[in-house]
Design a protein around this motif. Structure first.
Motif, PDB file in Angstrom:
ATOM      1  N   SER A  97       0.828  -1.205   0.000  1.00  0.00           N
ATOM      2  CA  SER A  97       0.000   0.000   0.000  1.00  0.00           C
ATOM      3  C   SER A  97       0.865   1.259   0.000  1.00  0.00           C
ATOM      4  N   ILE A  98       0.231   2.370  -0.323  1.00  0.00           N
ATOM      5  CA  ILE A  98       0.860   3.696  -0.309  1.00  0.00           C
ATOM      6  C   ILE A  98       0.098   4.564   0.679  1.00  0.00           C
ATOM      7  N   ARG A  99       0.825   5.252   1.566  1.00  0.00           N
ATOM      8  CA  ARG A  99       0.200   6.172   2.525  1.00  0.00           C
ATOM      9  C   ARG A  99       0.147   7.579   1.935  1.00  0.00           C
ATOM     10  N   LEU A 100      -0.995   8.234   2.149  1.00  0.00           N
ATOM     11  CA  LEU A 100      -1.132   9.605   1.676  1.00  0.00           C
ATOM     12  C   LEU A 100      -0.098  10.517   2.330  1.00  0.00           C
ATOM     13  N   GLU A 101       0.251  10.233   3.571  1.00  0.00           N
ATOM     14  CA  GLU A 101       1.222  11.051   4.300  1.00  0.00           C
ATOM     15  C   GLU A 101       2.584  11.084   3.625  1.00  0.00           C
ATOM     16  N   ASP A 102       2.887  10.081   2.809  1.00  0.00           N
ATOM     17  CA  ASP A 102       4.198   9.976   2.171  1.00  0.00           C
ATOM     18  C   ASP A 102       4.220  10.507   0.750  1.00  0.00           C
ATOM     19  N   GLU A 103       3.081  10.956   0.239  1.00  0.00           N
ATOM     20  CA  GLU A 103       3.003  11.415  -1.145  1.00  0.00           C
ATOM     21  C   GLU A 103       3.595  12.812  -1.314  1.00  0.00           C
ATOM     22  N   ASP A 104       4.014  13.094  -2.546  1.00  0.00           N
ATOM     23  CA  ASP A 104       4.485  14.419  -2.947  1.00  0.00           C
ATOM     24  C   ASP A 104       3.385  15.054  -3.795  1.00  0.00           C
ATOM     25  N   ILE A 105       2.952  16.249  -3.429  1.00  0.00           N
ATOM     26  CA  ILE A 105       1.821  16.873  -4.124  1.00  0.00           C
ATOM     27  C   ILE A 105       2.131  17.164  -5.585  1.00  0.00           C
ATOM     28  N   HIS A 106       3.413  17.333  -5.929  1.00  0.00           N
ATOM     29  CA  HIS A 106       3.790  17.644  -7.302  1.00  0.00           C
ATOM     30  C   HIS A 106       4.074  16.399  -8.130  1.00  0.00           C
ATOM     31  N   LYS A 107       4.347  15.270  -7.468  1.00  0.00           N
ATOM     32  CA  LYS A 107       4.674  14.038  -8.184  1.00  0.00           C
ATOM     33  C   LYS A 107       3.904  12.878  -7.557  1.00  0.00           C
ATOM     34  N   PRO A 108       2.634  12.741  -7.893  1.00  0.00           N
ATOM     35  CA  PRO A 108       1.811  11.705  -7.266  1.00  0.00           C
ATOM     36  C   PRO A 108       2.275  10.303  -7.637  1.00  0.00           C
ATOM     37  N   VAL A 109       2.015   9.358  -6.756  1.00  0.00           N
ATOM     38  CA  VAL A 109       2.301   7.956  -7.043  1.00  0.00           C
ATOM     39  C   VAL A 109       1.343   7.493  -8.129  1.00  0.00           C
ATOM     40  N   MET A 110       1.896   6.835  -9.153  1.00  0.00           N
ATOM     41  CA  MET A 110       1.083   6.387 -10.288  1.00  0.00           C
ATOM     42  C   MET A 110       1.298   4.903 -10.550  1.00  0.00           C
ATOM     43  N   PHE A 111       0.308   4.293 -11.179  1.00  0.00           N
ATOM     44  CA  PHE A 111       0.306   2.853 -11.389  1.00  0.00           C
ATOM     45  C   PHE A 111      -0.226   2.552 -12.781  1.00  0.00           C
ATOM     46  N   GLY A 112       0.377   1.569 -13.460  1.00  0.00           N
ATOM     47  CA  GLY A 112      -0.111   1.164 -14.772  1.00  0.00           C
ATOM     48  C   GLY A 112       0.404  -0.207 -15.145  1.00  0.00           C
ATOM     49  N   GLU A 113      -0.306  -0.881 -16.043  1.00  0.00           N
ATOM     50  CA  GLU A 113       0.081  -2.231 -16.462  1.00  0.00           C
ATOM     51  C   GLU A 113      -0.173  -2.429 -17.952  1.00  0.00           C
ATOM     52  N   CYS A 114       0.550  -3.386 -18.535  1.00  0.00           N
ATOM     53  CA  CYS A 114       0.257  -3.857 -19.878  1.00  0.00           C
ATOM     54  C   CYS A 114       0.663  -5.319 -19.963  1.00  0.00           C
ATOM     55  N   THR A 115       0.142  -6.033 -20.936  1.00  0.00           N
ATOM     56  CA  THR A 115       0.518  -7.428 -21.169  1.00  0.00           C
ATOM     57  C   THR A 115       1.045  -7.568 -22.585  1.00  0.00           C
ATOM     58  N   PHE A 116       1.923  -8.532 -22.786  1.00  0.00           N
ATOM     59  CA  PHE A 116       2.381  -8.835 -24.133  1.00  0.00           C
ATOM     60  C   PHE A 116       2.631 -10.330 -24.248  1.00  0.00           C
ATOM     61  N   SER A 117       2.397 -10.862 -25.419  1.00  0.00           N
ATOM     62  CA  SER A 117       2.510 -12.287 -25.676  1.00  0.00           C
ATOM     63  C   SER A 117       3.762 -12.590 -26.467  1.00  0.00           C
ATOM     64  N   PRO A 118       4.165 -13.859 -26.558  1.00  0.00           N
ATOM     65  CA  PRO A 118       5.370 -14.201 -27.331  1.00  0.00           C
ATOM     66  C   PRO A 118       5.274 -13.755 -28.783  1.00  0.00           C
ATOM     67  N   GLU A 119       4.063 -13.773 -29.347  1.00  0.00           N
ATOM     68  CA  GLU A 119       3.894 -13.381 -30.748  1.00  0.00           C
ATOM     69  C   GLU A 119       4.132 -11.897 -30.981  1.00  0.00           C
ATOM     70  N   ASP A 120       4.101 -11.103 -29.910  1.00  0.00           N
ATOM     71  CA  ASP A 120       4.278  -9.659 -30.039  1.00  0.00           C
ATOM     72  C   ASP A 120       5.724  -9.254 -30.264  1.00  0.00           C
ATOM     73  N   ALA A 121       6.633 -10.156 -29.990  1.00  0.00           N
ATOM     74  CA  ALA A 121       8.057  -9.800 -29.976  1.00  0.00           C
ATOM     75  C   ALA A 121       8.488  -9.193 -31.304  1.00  0.00           C
ATOM     76  N   GLY A 122       9.059  -8.000 -31.209  1.00  0.00           N
ATOM     77  CA  GLY A 122       9.644  -7.347 -32.359  1.00  0.00           C
ATOM     78  C   GLY A 122       8.658  -6.734 -33.335  1.00  0.00           C
ATOM     79  N   SER A 123       7.338  -6.805 -33.050  1.00  0.00           N
ATOM     80  CA  SER A 123       6.391  -6.320 -34.042  1.00  0.00           C
ATOM     81  C   SER A 123       5.348  -5.353 -33.498  1.00  0.00           C
TER      82      SER A 123
END
Length: 360
Positions: free
Chosen positions: A141-167
Motif C-alpha cells: 500500500s501507499i500512505r497519503l502522508e508519504d506522497e508528494d503533491i507535485h509528483k503523485p504515485v502512479m500505477f499502470g500495467e500492460c501485457t504482451f505475448s510471445p507473438e508480439d516480440a519485435g512487431s
C-alpha cells in the motif's frame, strides 16, 4: 478550464504518462545488465522452448521503452515483469532513479508477460524484495502522508505475448492512485442578511474523513482502509504528513464579495461507497472561518450532490468555485444546505470524456 490527464501530454500540467513499449528479443549476457539496472539476478532468465533444455538459459530479453512525456515529472520508476500464467510469478524487477539517465530499456524473460509500472513510489527498492508474484501486490500500500503533491504515485500495467516480440507496440498509461480536490475560487455575499457587509476571517480550508491509504491492486468499489481527520481537523494527523498542504491550507487575509482565486489543490484516495455509514463516511471539503468573532464551517460532500455524484474516484479531479451566502454550520461534520452557498463544480476524468458542471 479544461485540464485532463490524458494519454499523451498536451500541456505542461498534464500528469498522465504514456509509455510505448516495443518488444524486441535481444539475447545478452545477464552480467552486463546487473550494474546498469539493479535487477534482481535470480529472476532474469529467458527460457528456451526446447524440451532438451531443462534449465533456463542465462540470458534476457530487452523491452525497448519510449516515453512520450517529460522525464522531469518522474522521480522514480519501479518496473515489475510477471509471467502471464496462472501463478503470475515475478520474472524481473528494476528500479530507475534517474530518469534522465535511463536508456529506455526494461529487461525480462521471453514469453507472455505482464508489465507493472509504479512511478514516484515513496518506498525504497529494498521494500519490494519480498514480492514474489503479482497477487502479492495486493498486500502493498501507499500512505497519503508519504506522497508528494507535485509528483503523485502512479500505477499502470500492460501485457504482451510471445507473438508480439519485435512487431507490436504496447502502451502503459500511468494513472495516479489519488484524486485531486481543488478549490479554485471563493467569495462571500451576504446580501439580504442581517450581517450584510461582513467578511470571513481566519479562513482555513481542509479535507475531513480522508481516505489515507491505497493498496496497489484495490477493487474499484473497495471502501477506505484508513480514515484520517475523522469528522474534523486533527493537528496530530497533519503532523504525520511529508507535505501537509495535501489536505490543509490557511488562506491569508479576509474573504468578501470580491472573488479570490486560490488554486488550492488537495489529494486523497478513493472513497466511492454508495452510502455513508460507520467506517465509510463521505470525504468532505471544509471551509472554516469566523464572522463577528464566531467560528463557522461549510462542509461539502465531495461529488455527492447529484445522481451522477459517485464519490471520489482514483485519477479524477474535482474543481470547486464557491460563493458563500449564509453563515455556516457550528459542526465541521454536518454538511451545509445548498441555499447556504452557490457552487460551480467541474469534474475531469483521466480518459477523454465530456466534462460537466453542476450548479445549485
Amino acid at each position: 478550464m479544461k485540464e485532463i490527464w490524458n494519454i499523451r501530454r498536451e500541456n505542461s500540467k498534464s500528469a498522465t504518462i504514456s509509455l510505448n513499449f516495443t518488444i524486441k528479443n535481444v539475447i545478452t549476457s545477464v552480467l552486463g545488465t546487473l550494474s546498469l539496472f539493479g535487477i534482481l539476478p535470480a529472476v532474469l532468465y529467458c527460457c528456451s522452448d526446447s524440451p532438451e533444455s531443462p534449465m533456463p538459459s542465462p540470458a534476457w530479453c530487452e523491452t525497448k521503452v519510449s516515453l512520450s512525456h517529460s522525464s522531469s515529472e518522474l522521480e522514480t520508476m519501479d518496473v515489475f515483469v510477471f509471467n502471464d500464467d496462472l501463478f503470475q510469478k515475478l520474472d524481473s524487477y528494476q528500479r530507475f532513479e534517474n530518469m534522465k539517465m535511463w536508456n529506455g530499456a526494461v529487461a525480462s524473460g521471453s514469453g507472455g508477460r505482464i508489465m507493472t509500472v509504479i512511478a514516484n513510489s515513496p518506498h525504497k527498492k529494498e521494500h519490494w524484495y519480498s514480492l514474489s508474484s503479482r497477487s502479492h501486490l495486493k498486500s502493498f500500500s501507499i500512505r497519503l502522508e508519504d506522497e508528494d503533491i507535485h509528483k503523485p504515485v502512479m500505477f499502470g500495467e500492460c501485457t504482451f505475448s510471445p507473438e508480439d516480440a519485435g512487431s507490436a507496440d504496447h502502451e502503459v498509461v500511468l494513472k495516479p492512485l489519488s484524486a485531486e480536490v481543488m478549490l479554485q475560487s471563493i467569495s462571500c455575499d451576504f446580501t439580504g442578511r442581517p450581517y450584510v457587509g461582513e467578511q470571513l476571517h481566519d479562513v482555513k480550508v481542509y479535507l475531513t474523513n480522508v481516505s489515507a491509504e491505497s493498496y496497489l491492486l484495490e477493487d474499484e468499489d473497495s471502501g477506505p482502509s484508513r480514515i484520517i481527520n475523522a469528522g474534523k481537523l486533527y493537528e496530530e494527523d497533519l503532523e504525520e504528513f511529508r507535505c501537509k498542504e495535501l489536505i490543509f491550507k490557511e488562506i491569508k487575509g479576509s474573504i468578501g464579495t470580491r472573488t479570490q482565486f486560490l488554486d488550492v489543490r488537495f489529494r486523497c484516495y478513493r472513497n466511492n461507497r454508495p452510502e455513508e455509514g460507520p467506517g465509510t463516511p463521505y470525504t468532505r471539503l471544509v471551509i472554516e472561518g469566523t464572522i463577528d468573532g464566531r467560528t463557522y464551517y461549510w462542509p461539502i460532500d465531495i461529488n455527492r450532490d447529484t445522481d451522477i455524484g459517485e464519490g471520489i474516484q482514483a485519477g479524477h479531479r474535482y474543481i470547486y468555485d464557491i460563493r458563500i451566502t449564509r453563515k455556516g454550520s457550528l459542526d465541521p461534520d454536518i454538511p451545509v444546505r445548498s441555499e447556504d452557498f452557490v457552487i460551480s463544480k467541474l469534474v475531469s476524468e483521466w480518459k477523454e470524456k465530456e466534462e460537466y458542471e453542476v450548479l445549485f
